[in-house]
Design an enzyme around this catalytic site. Sequence first.
Site, PDB file in Angstrom:
ATOM      1  N   ARG A  64      70.868  -8.420  35.247  1.00  0.00           N
ATOM      2  CA  ARG A  64      70.462  -9.280  34.115  1.00  0.00           C
ATOM      3  C   ARG A  64      71.147 -10.260  33.901  1.00  0.00           C
ATOM      4  NH1 ARG A  64      74.478  -9.020  31.258  1.00  0.00           N
ATOM      5  NH2 ARG A  64      73.505 -10.273  29.500  1.00  0.00           N
ATOM      6  N   ALA A  66      70.125 -14.601  32.911  1.00  0.00           N
ATOM      7  CA  ALA A  66      69.258 -15.456  33.395  1.00  0.00           C
ATOM      8  C   ALA A  66      69.823 -16.077  34.878  1.00  0.00           C
ATOM      9  CB  ALA A  66      68.897 -16.564  32.515  1.00  0.00           C
ATOM     10  N   ARG A  98      60.619  -9.853  34.787  1.00  0.00           N
ATOM     11  CA  ARG A  98      60.843 -10.265  33.319  1.00  0.00           C
ATOM     12  C   ARG A  98      60.535 -11.508  33.164  1.00  0.00           C
ATOM     13  NH1 ARG A  98      66.712  -8.645  30.924  1.00  0.00           N
ATOM     14  NH2 ARG A  98      65.367  -8.669  29.242  1.00  0.00           N
ATOM     15  N   GLN A 212      74.636  -5.036  24.409  1.00  0.00           N
ATOM     16  CA  GLN A 212      75.407  -5.802  25.565  1.00  0.00           C
ATOM     17  C   GLN A 212      76.601  -6.555  25.120  1.00  0.00           C
ATOM     18  OE1 GLN A 212      71.841  -6.370  24.475  1.00  0.00           O
ATOM     19  NE2 GLN A 212      70.703  -6.593  26.382  1.00  0.00           N
ATOM     20  N   ASP A 253      67.935 -17.868  28.031  1.00  0.00           N
ATOM     21  CA  ASP A 253      67.200 -17.484  29.065  1.00  0.00           C
ATOM     22  C   ASP A 253      65.971 -18.380  29.526  1.00  0.00           C
ATOM     23  OD1 ASP A 253      67.460 -14.451  29.638  1.00  0.00           O
ATOM     24  OD2 ASP A 253      68.253 -14.807  27.802  1.00  0.00           O
ATOM     25  N   LYS A 264      68.788 -13.912  23.615  1.00  0.00           N
ATOM     26  CA  LYS A 264      68.650 -12.644  23.146  1.00  0.00           C
ATOM     27  C   LYS A 264      68.358 -12.735  21.736  1.00  0.00           C
ATOM     28  CE  LYS A 264      68.914  -9.704  25.171  1.00  0.00           C
ATOM     29  NZ  LYS A 264      68.042  -9.130  25.822  1.00  0.00           N
TER      30      LYS A 264
END
Length: 380
Positions: A64, A66, A98, A212, A253, A264
């Site tokens: 995960r 970007a 994604r 996270q 991202d 996020k």
Amino acid sequence: MADQQVHDALDSVPPQPPVLRWAEPPEGPVLVLLDQRRLPAHETELVCTDVPALVHAIQTLAVRGAPLLGIAGAYGIALAAARGYDVVEAAGLLEVARPTAVNLRYGVRLAADAHGRALAGGGTREQAAAEALEAARALHRADADASRRMAGHGLALLGELLPGGGHRILTHCNSGALVSGGEGTAFAVALAAHRAGELRHLWVDETRPLLQGARLTAWEAARNGMAYSLLADNAAGSLFAAGEVDAVVIGADRIAADGSVANKVGSYPLAVMARYHHVPFIVVAPTTTLDPTTADGASIEVEQRPGREVTDVPAPRSADAGSGGGVPMAPLGTRAYNPAFDVTPPELVTAVVTEVGVISPVTGDGIARLCAGARDGIVD
């Protein structure tokens, strides 16, 4: 004695395993990932032998962040080419794995284009596969270099905005070596401040619903010996009110052409609070995260995640920790609203830090200049 014990403990911490690596065992090339769903309890590697396995790893957040998604996408094309799979089909699967992180599309197309050019030029399948792999490796190297440059630019910016040092930085989600070919984006700036003796404290949002911050950023901060504290996302307001935050530093991202920032979910409320409390709100991202084809924040496609990630408490020790699953905490049948990202408008962003420089105030013209600088290879 206590300080010596702390230093001894830090010295005994093993180096972080590679977050992503290409391997060529006798049975054929594979892409090996550090399974981020299992952290911090287990440092386990996940081996992807084909693109569907990599797509699953991306969608379940085994890999995960970007910039790293861009790198993974490029290696995914190389993997498909090396194993003789349909590269066009592989690209189609990877690009939509994604939808919000524009780096994924960038990395996929970079390697796919290299593969296609080799074939169009009369190269063999093996030569085309080698070109795709070199494109992935070049992107990997470039991202590591971008990380280093962003850290330098970000540290200099903090010095300008907050003279005197002793920075107390609030960050959200995870933006360190786990999302990058180098030491990260926003976390790399905090790490640079720590190494320069300028970081007083790192505030780490837990980052609901998948934690996270708690699982990954705290893990990275501890490994680097940083002074940090973990807080529930909804405790951030009390930190601002108490005057305990000097700057908010986050990753991204996707950054639209007008400077709107998708990151996020939970980032936008931090920007609002930062503006009210006159605290700089800084976004750190490589130029591969800039998307001039997306006009504004309203045009950014925001990924909707499974509701179970909200209705269940994640089980950090399980392989499903990054994709929901665990102990139900809501009544059976409860519907959940679970966007993976939110969008912060440019007027709430103090500065965008990239490897080619910093823009402040954040405007469409500034974003266009950064994109042009990256395209022309101009680095401040």
